[in-house]
Design a protein around this motif. Structure first.
Motif, PDB file in Angstrom:
ATOM      1  N   ALA A   1       0.851  -1.186   0.000  1.00  0.00           N
ATOM      2  CA  ALA A   1       0.000   0.000   0.000  1.00  0.00           C
ATOM      3  C   ALA A   1       0.889   1.239   0.000  1.00  0.00           C
ATOM      4  CB  ALA A   1      -0.905   0.009   1.229  1.00  0.00           C
ATOM      5  N   VAL A   2       0.389   2.315  -0.586  1.00  0.00           N
ATOM      6  CA  VAL A   2       1.119   3.583  -0.583  1.00  0.00           C
ATOM      7  C   VAL A   2       0.200   4.688  -0.093  1.00  0.00           C
ATOM      8  CG1 VAL A   2       2.776   2.980  -2.378  1.00  0.00           C
ATOM      9  CG2 VAL A   2       0.573   3.924  -3.032  1.00  0.00           C
ATOM     10  N   ALA A   3       0.805   5.719   0.487  1.00  0.00           N
ATOM     11  CA  ALA A   3       0.013   6.757   1.148  1.00  0.00           C
ATOM     12  C   ALA A   3      -0.252   7.981   0.283  1.00  0.00           C
ATOM     13  CB  ALA A   3       0.721   7.206   2.427  1.00  0.00           C
ATOM     14  N   ASP A   4       0.416   8.089  -0.866  1.00  0.00           N
ATOM     15  CA  ASP A   4       0.310   9.328  -1.642  1.00  0.00           C
ATOM     16  C   ASP A   4      -0.718   9.262  -2.764  1.00  0.00           C
ATOM     17  OD1 ASP A   4       1.576   7.640  -3.377  1.00  0.00           O
ATOM     18  OD2 ASP A   4       3.133   9.059  -3.981  1.00  0.00           O
ATOM     19  N   GLY A   5      -1.490   8.176  -2.831  1.00  0.00           N
ATOM     20  CA  GLY A   5      -2.521   8.068  -3.853  1.00  0.00           C
ATOM     21  C   GLY A   5      -2.034   7.541  -5.185  1.00  0.00           C
ATOM     22  N   SER A   6      -0.758   7.192  -5.282  1.00  0.00           N
ATOM     23  CA  SER A   6      -0.215   6.701  -6.547  1.00  0.00           C
ATOM     24  C   SER A   6      -0.405   5.196  -6.718  1.00  0.00           C
ATOM     25  CB  SER A   6       1.281   7.038  -6.641  1.00  0.00           C
ATOM     26  OG  SER A   6       2.002   6.444  -5.573  1.00  0.00           O
ATOM     27  N   GLY A   7      -1.001   4.549  -5.732  1.00  0.00           N
ATOM     28  CA  GLY A   7      -1.236   3.110  -5.785  1.00  0.00           C
ATOM     29  C   GLY A   7      -2.300   2.745  -4.774  1.00  0.00           C
ATOM     30  N   PRO A   8      -2.478   1.459  -4.503  1.00  0.00           N
ATOM     31  CA  PRO A   8      -3.500   1.030  -3.545  1.00  0.00           C
ATOM     32  C   PRO A   8      -3.253   1.647  -2.166  1.00  0.00           C
ATOM     33  CG  PRO A   8      -2.618  -0.846  -4.767  1.00  0.00           C
ATOM     34  CD  PRO A   8      -1.742   0.316  -5.076  1.00  0.00           C
ATOM     35  N   SER A   9      -4.312   2.120  -1.537  1.00  0.00           N
ATOM     36  CA  SER A   9      -4.199   2.646  -0.178  1.00  0.00           C
ATOM     37  C   SER A   9      -4.179   1.497   0.807  1.00  0.00           C
ATOM     38  CB  SER A   9      -5.373   3.571   0.128  1.00  0.00           C
ATOM     39  OG  SER A   9      -6.583   2.818   0.184  1.00  0.00           O
ATOM     40  N   VAL A  10      -3.877   1.795   2.047  1.00  0.00           N
ATOM     41  CA  VAL A  10      -3.841   0.741   3.061  1.00  0.00           C
ATOM     42  C   VAL A  10      -5.234   0.146   3.265  1.00  0.00           C
ATOM     43  CG1 VAL A  10      -4.210   2.253   5.059  1.00  0.00           C
ATOM     44  CG2 VAL A  10      -2.899   0.153   5.320  1.00  0.00           C
ATOM     45  N   SER A  11      -6.280   0.949   3.110  1.00  0.00           N
ATOM     46  CA  SER A  11      -7.638   0.421   3.251  1.00  0.00           C
ATOM     47  C   SER A  11      -7.955  -0.550   2.126  1.00  0.00           C
ATOM     48  CB  SER A  11      -8.656   1.566   3.270  1.00  0.00           C
ATOM     49  OG  SER A  11      -8.650   2.271   2.050  1.00  0.00           O
ATOM     50  N   GLN A  12      -7.515  -0.242   0.909  1.00  0.00           N
ATOM     51  CA  GLN A  12      -7.740  -1.142  -0.220  1.00  0.00           C
ATOM     52  C   GLN A  12      -6.978  -2.450  -0.038  1.00  0.00           C
ATOM     53  OE1 GLN A  12      -6.519   1.687  -3.251  1.00  0.00           O
ATOM     54  NE2 GLN A  12      -8.629   1.906  -3.973  1.00  0.00           N
ATOM     55  N   ALA A  13      -5.747  -2.352   0.498  1.00  0.00           N
ATOM     56  CA  ALA A  13      -4.966  -3.568   0.739  1.00  0.00           C
ATOM     57  C   ALA A  13      -5.640  -4.446   1.787  1.00  0.00           C
ATOM     58  CB  ALA A  13      -3.553  -3.190   1.180  1.00  0.00           C
ATOM     59  N   ILE A  14      -6.130  -3.816   2.851  1.00  0.00           N
ATOM     60  CA  ILE A  14      -6.820  -4.583   3.899  1.00  0.00           C
ATOM     61  C   ILE A  14      -8.087  -5.222   3.340  1.00  0.00           C
ATOM     62  CG2 ILE A  14      -8.064  -4.375   6.087  1.00  0.00           C
ATOM     63  CD1 ILE A  14      -5.994  -2.263   6.927  1.00  0.00           C
ATOM     64  N   GLN A  15      -8.827  -4.473   2.537  1.00  0.00           N
ATOM     65  CA  GLN A  15     -10.040  -5.018   1.931  1.00  0.00           C
ATOM     66  C   GLN A  15      -9.710  -6.188   1.009  1.00  0.00           C
ATOM     67  OE1 GLN A  15     -11.852  -1.648   0.015  1.00  0.00           O
ATOM     68  NE2 GLN A  15     -12.311  -0.622   1.969  1.00  0.00           N
ATOM     69  N   GLY A  16      -8.572  -6.091   0.305  1.00  0.00           N
ATOM     70  CA  GLY A  16      -8.154  -7.173  -0.567  1.00  0.00           C
ATOM     71  C   GLY A  16      -7.861  -8.448   0.204  1.00  0.00           C
ATOM     72  N   LEU A  17      -7.225  -8.288   1.357  1.00  0.00           N
ATOM     73  CA  LEU A  17      -6.946  -9.456   2.192  1.00  0.00           C
ATOM     74  C   LEU A  17      -8.226 -10.010   2.813  1.00  0.00           C
ATOM     75  CD1 LEU A  17      -3.649  -8.238   3.918  1.00  0.00           C
ATOM     76  CD2 LEU A  17      -3.881 -10.131   2.298  1.00  0.00           C
ATOM     77  N   ARG A  18      -9.135  -9.140   3.188  1.00  0.00           N
ATOM     78  CA  ARG A  18     -10.403  -9.607   3.746  1.00  0.00           C
ATOM     79  C   ARG A  18     -11.203 -10.392   2.696  1.00  0.00           C
ATOM     80  NH1 ARG A  18     -11.067  -8.145   8.713  1.00  0.00           N
ATOM     81  NH2 ARG A  18     -10.219  -6.199   9.565  1.00  0.00           N
ATOM     82  N   ALA A  19     -11.072  -9.995   1.442  1.00  0.00           N
ATOM     83  CA  ALA A  19     -11.757 -10.724   0.368  1.00  0.00           C
ATOM     84  C   ALA A  19     -11.209 -12.141   0.229  1.00  0.00           C
ATOM     85  CB  ALA A  19     -11.607  -9.973  -0.949  1.00  0.00           C
ATOM     86  N   GLN A  20      -9.968 -12.340   0.717  1.00  0.00           N
ATOM     87  CA  GLN A  20      -9.366 -13.674   0.704  1.00  0.00           C
ATOM     88  C   GLN A  20      -9.730 -14.468   1.968  1.00  0.00           C
ATOM     89  OE1 GLN A  20      -5.102 -13.441   0.039  1.00  0.00           O
ATOM     90  NE2 GLN A  20      -5.337 -11.698  -1.367  1.00  0.00           N
ATOM     91  N   GLY A  21     -10.533 -13.858   2.836  1.00  0.00           N
ATOM     92  CA  GLY A  21     -10.934 -14.530   4.063  1.00  0.00           C
ATOM     93  C   GLY A  21     -10.028 -14.248   5.252  1.00  0.00           C
TER      94      GLY A  21
END
Length: 264
Positions: free
Chosen positions: A167-187
């Motif tokens: 995850a990156v904080a400057d908006g140039s890539g996935p945010s930390v919330s998107q990364a967490i959501q991605g992992l949650r989608a994996q269970g």
């Protein structure tokens, strides 16, 4: 021969702790290399600026300076503002020799520090179970830096046998919330965030707060003035300082045209 001065160039922050980490790095490096002139400077928010530091060094008779960018996501190309500072210094002081080193970069040795920081955070929050990791950084880097950072995430994942997203904080890539959501989608439900930040900048606090709001069980502190960081700074400095050495080749080339070969 006096060694070139080492001037670290950090991003700066309104948080006083950011400057404290830089000064701690300076003190540590000075202890490791007592004969070396070590200084820290900042591009924004904090003082002194790089130009202010170099101005004082010139008054002390220093004629050679190596700028070492304190960036963790750039592997080859430093921040454009660091290059801009070097150009500005050369224009202001024509007799000053300036070399810009490679940034600190996402070196594998920093994963050791990342683990130490995360273990401390897990212990503080009494976390006993993990099933997912996020490697959080301040911003995207250069092409090589991004490739290396992705590789570090894979290495970290393999080491702990857990899935890891970046995850990156400057908006140039996935945010930390998107990364967490991605992992949650994996269970995954027990997700910790490793902070691949040097200091607790505003971007770090933004990512940390966002991660906790999204249900992360723990967020590690930045890497700080770890010994591994100091080793990398010295390595970058030593390599860049080689560019300032004069081996006398120019004199040899000047002599070559004066020599003539006679072919029978």
């Amino acid at each position: 021969m006096t060694a070139p001065a080492l001037v670290m160039v950090g991003m700066g922050s309104t948080d006083a702790q950011v400057a404290q980490v830089a000064h701690s790095l300076r003190q540590g490096l000075q202890g490791m290399r007592p004969g070396l002139s070590v200084h820290c400077s900042f591009l924004d928010h904090c003082s002194p600026s790089t130009a202010q530091v170099v101005s004082q060094l010139i008054k002390q008779g220093i004629t050679e300076v190596v700028l070492v960018p304190l960036q963790l996501t750039h592997a080859i190309d430093p921040d454009e503002r660091v290059i801009g500072q070097s150009v500005k210094l050369r224009n202001l002081y024509p007799d000053l020799r300036v070399s810009v080193s490679r940034p600190v970069g996402p070196e594998v040795s920093l994963l050791t520090v990342l683990d130490q920081r995360l273990r401390a955070s897990l212990a503080t929050h009494r976390v006993l179970e993990l099933d997912g990791l996020v490697l959080s950084s301040a911003r995207s880097g250069d092409v090589r830096g991004n490739a290396l950072l992705a590789r570090r995430a894979r290495q970290w994942s393999t080491h702990h046998r857990l899935p890891c997203l970046t995850a990156v904080a400057d908006g140039s890539g996935p945010s930390v919330s998107q990364a967490i959501q991605g992992l949650r989608a994996q269970g995954r439900r027990h997700i910790a965030v490793g902070s691949f930040f040097l200091t607790a900048t505003e971007l770090f606090h933004t990512q940390s707060d966002l991660a906790l709001r999204c249900g992360a069980v723990s967020v590690s502190e930045p890497l700080g003035s770890a010994h591994e960081v100091m080793d990398l700074i010295l390595a970058r400095y030593a390599f860049a300082a080689m560019d300032l050495l004069d081996f006398g080749f120019d004199d040899i080339e000047d002599e070559v045209p004066a020599r003539h070969l006679t072919i029978a």
